[in-house]
Design a protein around this motif. Structure first.
Motif, PDB file in Angstrom:
ATOM      1  N   ILE A  25       0.834  -1.198   0.000  1.00  0.00           N
ATOM      2  CA  ILE A  25       0.000   0.000   0.000  1.00  0.00           C
ATOM      3  C   ILE A  25       0.876   1.258   0.000  1.00  0.00           C
ATOM      4  O   ILE A  25       0.565   2.261  -0.666  1.00  0.00           O
ATOM      5  CB  ILE A  25      -0.950  -0.009   1.211  1.00  0.00           C
ATOM      6  N   ARG A  26       1.992   1.203   0.712  1.00  0.00           N
ATOM      7  CA  ARG A  26       2.879   2.374   0.798  1.00  0.00           C
ATOM      8  C   ARG A  26       3.558   2.698  -0.535  1.00  0.00           C
ATOM      9  O   ARG A  26       4.153   3.774  -0.689  1.00  0.00           O
ATOM     10  CB  ARG A  26       3.921   2.151   1.895  1.00  0.00           C
ATOM     11  N   LEU A  27       3.485   1.793  -1.498  1.00  0.00           N
ATOM     12  CA  LEU A  27       4.021   2.092  -2.830  1.00  0.00           C
ATOM     13  C   LEU A  27       3.168   3.118  -3.572  1.00  0.00           C
ATOM     14  O   LEU A  27       3.670   3.875  -4.412  1.00  0.00           O
ATOM     15  CB  LEU A  27       4.071   0.814  -3.671  1.00  0.00           C
ATOM     16  N   LEU A  28       1.875   3.116  -3.305  1.00  0.00           N
ATOM     17  CA  LEU A  28       0.934   3.830  -4.164  1.00  0.00           C
ATOM     18  C   LEU A  28       1.086   5.348  -4.182  1.00  0.00           C
ATOM     19  O   LEU A  28       0.868   5.971  -5.231  1.00  0.00           O
ATOM     20  CB  LEU A  28      -0.499   3.448  -3.794  1.00  0.00           C
ATOM     21  N   PRO A  29       1.431   6.018  -3.062  1.00  0.00           N
ATOM     22  CA  PRO A  29       1.570   7.482  -3.149  1.00  0.00           C
ATOM     23  C   PRO A  29       2.573   7.938  -4.201  1.00  0.00           C
ATOM     24  O   PRO A  29       2.413   9.020  -4.782  1.00  0.00           O
ATOM     25  CB  PRO A  29       2.013   7.868  -1.732  1.00  0.00           C
ATOM     26  N   SER A  30       3.595   7.138  -4.470  1.00  0.00           N
ATOM     27  CA  SER A  30       4.587   7.517  -5.481  1.00  0.00           C
ATOM     28  C   SER A  30       4.242   6.971  -6.856  1.00  0.00           C
ATOM     29  O   SER A  30       5.004   7.174  -7.809  1.00  0.00           O
ATOM     30  CB  SER A  30       5.982   7.005  -5.074  1.00  0.00           C
ATOM     31  N   MET A  31       3.096   6.294  -6.963  1.00  0.00           N
ATOM     32  CA  MET A  31       2.661   5.704  -8.231  1.00  0.00           C
ATOM     33  C   MET A  31       1.215   6.089  -8.490  1.00  0.00           C
ATOM     34  O   MET A  31       0.303   5.260  -8.392  1.00  0.00           O
ATOM     35  CB  MET A  31       2.783   4.175  -8.170  1.00  0.00           C
ATOM     36  N   PRO A  32       0.957   7.342  -8.816  1.00  0.00           N
ATOM     37  CA  PRO A  32      -0.416   7.840  -8.872  1.00  0.00           C
ATOM     38  C   PRO A  32      -1.308   7.163  -9.905  1.00  0.00           C
ATOM     39  O   PRO A  32      -2.527   7.198  -9.774  1.00  0.00           O
ATOM     40  CB  PRO A  32      -0.241   9.328  -9.188  1.00  0.00           C
ATOM     41  N   GLY A  33      -0.743   6.532 -10.912  1.00  0.00           N
ATOM     42  CA  GLY A  33      -1.587   5.901 -11.920  1.00  0.00           C
ATOM     43  C   GLY A  33      -1.877   4.439 -11.664  1.00  0.00           C
ATOM     44  O   GLY A  33      -2.589   3.807 -12.449  1.00  0.00           O
ATOM     45  N   ARG A  34      -1.317   3.883 -10.591  1.00  0.00           N
ATOM     46  CA  ARG A  34      -1.431   2.448 -10.364  1.00  0.00           C
ATOM     47  C   ARG A  34      -2.391   2.123  -9.229  1.00  0.00           C
ATOM     48  O   ARG A  34      -2.606   2.908  -8.318  1.00  0.00           O
ATOM     49  CB  ARG A  34      -0.050   1.846 -10.069  1.00  0.00           C
ATOM     50  N   HIS A  35      -2.940   0.899  -9.304  1.00  0.00           N
ATOM     51  CA  HIS A  35      -3.859   0.385  -8.300  1.00  0.00           C
ATOM     52  C   HIS A  35      -3.268  -0.876  -7.674  1.00  0.00           C
ATOM     53  O   HIS A  35      -2.349  -1.488  -8.235  1.00  0.00           O
ATOM     54  CB  HIS A  35      -5.214   0.050  -8.930  1.00  0.00           C
ATOM     55  N   LEU A  36      -3.806  -1.257  -6.523  1.00  0.00           N
ATOM     56  CA  LEU A  36      -3.375  -2.462  -5.823  1.00  0.00           C
ATOM     57  C   LEU A  36      -4.599  -3.315  -5.518  1.00  0.00           C
ATOM     58  O   LEU A  36      -5.561  -2.837  -4.917  1.00  0.00           O
ATOM     59  CB  LEU A  36      -2.668  -2.102  -4.515  1.00  0.00           C
ATOM     60  N   ALA A  37      -4.558  -4.582  -5.931  1.00  0.00           N
ATOM     61  CA  ALA A  37      -5.646  -5.524  -5.648  1.00  0.00           C
ATOM     62  C   ALA A  37      -5.130  -6.593  -4.700  1.00  0.00           C
ATOM     63  O   ALA A  37      -4.063  -7.176  -4.934  1.00  0.00           O
ATOM     64  CB  ALA A  37      -6.143  -6.160  -6.945  1.00  0.00           C
ATOM     65  N   LEU A  38      -5.865  -6.833  -3.630  1.00  0.00           N
ATOM     66  CA  LEU A  38      -5.487  -7.837  -2.638  1.00  0.00           C
ATOM     67  C   LEU A  38      -6.579  -8.880  -2.535  1.00  0.00           C
ATOM     68  O   LEU A  38      -7.742  -8.550  -2.267  1.00  0.00           O
ATOM     69  CB  LEU A  38      -5.265  -7.181  -1.271  1.00  0.00           C
ATOM     70  N   ALA A  39      -6.201 -10.141  -2.747  1.00  0.00           N
ATOM     71  CA  ALA A  39      -7.143 -11.257  -2.617  1.00  0.00           C
ATOM     72  C   ALA A  39      -6.841 -11.993  -1.324  1.00  0.00           C
ATOM     73  O   ALA A  39      -5.703 -12.408  -1.095  1.00  0.00           O
ATOM     74  CB  ALA A  39      -7.017 -12.209  -3.811  1.00  0.00           C
TER      75      ALA A  39
ATOM     76  N   GLY B   9      -4.297   8.461   1.556  1.00  0.00           N
ATOM     77  CA  GLY B   9      -5.074   9.045   0.473  1.00  0.00           C
ATOM     78  C   GLY B   9      -5.158   8.172  -0.773  1.00  0.00           C
ATOM     79  O   GLY B   9      -5.343   8.693  -1.886  1.00  0.00           O
ATOM     80  N   VAL B  10      -5.027   6.854  -0.594  1.00  0.00           N
ATOM     81  CA  VAL B  10      -5.041   5.952  -1.754  1.00  0.00           C
ATOM     82  C   VAL B  10      -6.155   4.912  -1.652  1.00  0.00           C
ATOM     83  O   VAL B  10      -6.147   3.923  -2.387  1.00  0.00           O
ATOM     84  CB  VAL B  10      -3.669   5.249  -1.907  1.00  0.00           C
ATOM     85  N   ALA B  11      -7.110   5.138  -0.752  1.00  0.00           N
ATOM     86  CA  ALA B  11      -8.157   4.136  -0.539  1.00  0.00           C
ATOM     87  C   ALA B  11      -8.923   3.816  -1.819  1.00  0.00           C
ATOM     88  O   ALA B  11      -9.369   2.673  -2.009  1.00  0.00           O
ATOM     89  CB  ALA B  11      -9.131   4.619   0.549  1.00  0.00           C
ATOM     90  N   ASP B  12      -9.069   4.802  -2.711  1.00  0.00           N
ATOM     91  CA  ASP B  12      -9.801   4.565  -3.950  1.00  0.00           C
ATOM     92  C   ASP B  12      -9.022   3.710  -4.943  1.00  0.00           C
ATOM     93  O   ASP B  12      -9.581   3.248  -5.945  1.00  0.00           O
ATOM     94  CB  ASP B  12     -10.182   5.894  -4.610  1.00  0.00           C
ATOM     95  N   ARG B  13      -7.738   3.469  -4.638  1.00  0.00           N
ATOM     96  CA  ARG B  13      -6.910   2.649  -5.528  1.00  0.00           C
ATOM     97  C   ARG B  13      -6.485   1.330  -4.890  1.00  0.00           C
ATOM     98  O   ARG B  13      -5.659   0.611  -5.443  1.00  0.00           O
ATOM     99  CB  ARG B  13      -5.673   3.451  -5.977  1.00  0.00           C
TER     100      ARG B  13
END
Length: 235
Positions: free
Chosen positions: A73-87, A104-108
């Motif tokens: 999850i901590r990767l996402l602030p520096s990767m604004p165009g990417r999403h993370l999916a967790l199964a 601020g990345v809950a939507d991704r």
């Protein structure tokens, strides 16, 4: 009569046990069925409710602190165009949701829940890259399945993952200190940017299905059972 372990790294944990224990240990690596899906990426994402056009990182794991999914999850602030999916599901879900909101990345961040084994292939088909920031494993089956399914993998640099995520000396994943978020992010960026690297990882990953075939594991257990049974009869 026998004690099975699923990797050489796990076997080494028992090097200081009594000889009477160590002589009972037999190494039988995990075997698994292919998780390649017949769905294309768009269809897989639509089925799982994931954004069709975005670049998506993902991981299939129990939501538990030892899996350190907070690092993904901590990767996402520096990767604004990417999403993370967790199964997966587990006790760490609330903490992960809170962290995503704080950053601020809950939507991704997409928590798709627990999936049946037959649906894991669809989940993997939806991903651009599999991340595996776990703290410890005895084998690392989720990462091996992802690599074998053709998904590039960036994982924690653990001895056991070095052991299982390679084929004939070729790495089937990029291994990195995932607690170093800058290094973790750089490894992810490198796989996205380097098409040759991604292709090399996919080619090596295909060999994992042969190295850890389900039939080979079943045959090994069948031989072990026969050996133990015959030994008891002889005794």
């Amino acid at each position: 009569d026998r004690i099975t372990v699923n990797s050489d790294d796990t076997r080494r944990l028992y090097e200081n046990h009594p000889t009477s224990y160590r002589t009972r240990i037999v190494s039988i690596p995990h075997g698994f069925e292919s998780k390649r899906s017949g769905l294309d990426r768009g269809a897989a994402r639509t089925r799982l409710g994931l954004p069709v056009e975005a670049e998506i990182l993902g991981c299939a794991a129990r939501l538990h602190p030892t899996k350190r999914l907070d690092l993904a999850i901590r990767l996402l602030p520096s990767m604004p165009g990417r999403h993370l999916a967790l199964a997966g599901q587990g006790p760490d879900r609330e903490r992960l949701e809170t962290l995503a909101a704080e950053l601020g990345v809950a939507d991704r961040v997409h928590l798709v829940g627990e999936l049946q084994p037959t649906a894991i292939g669809e989940f993997l088909a939806a991903l651009d890259l599999f991340v595996f920031p776990t703290v410890a494993e005895t084998f690392g089956l989720a990462a091996v399945e992802a690599a074998a399914a053709g998904v590039p993998v960036v994982a924690t640099d653990l001895p056991v993952l070095r052991e299982v995520l390679e084929v004939d000396g070729r790495p089937a994943a990029v291994l990195v200190d995932t607690t170093d978020i800058a290094a973790f992010a750089a490894a992810v960026d490198r796989v996205f940017a380097d098409a040759d690297l991604a292709a090399d990882l996919e080619a090596a990953g295909a060999g994992l299905a042969r190295r850890f075939s389900l039939d080979a594991m079943i045959d090994a257990y069948a031989r072990l059972i026969d050996e133990v049974t015959e030994g008891r009869r002889a005794a």
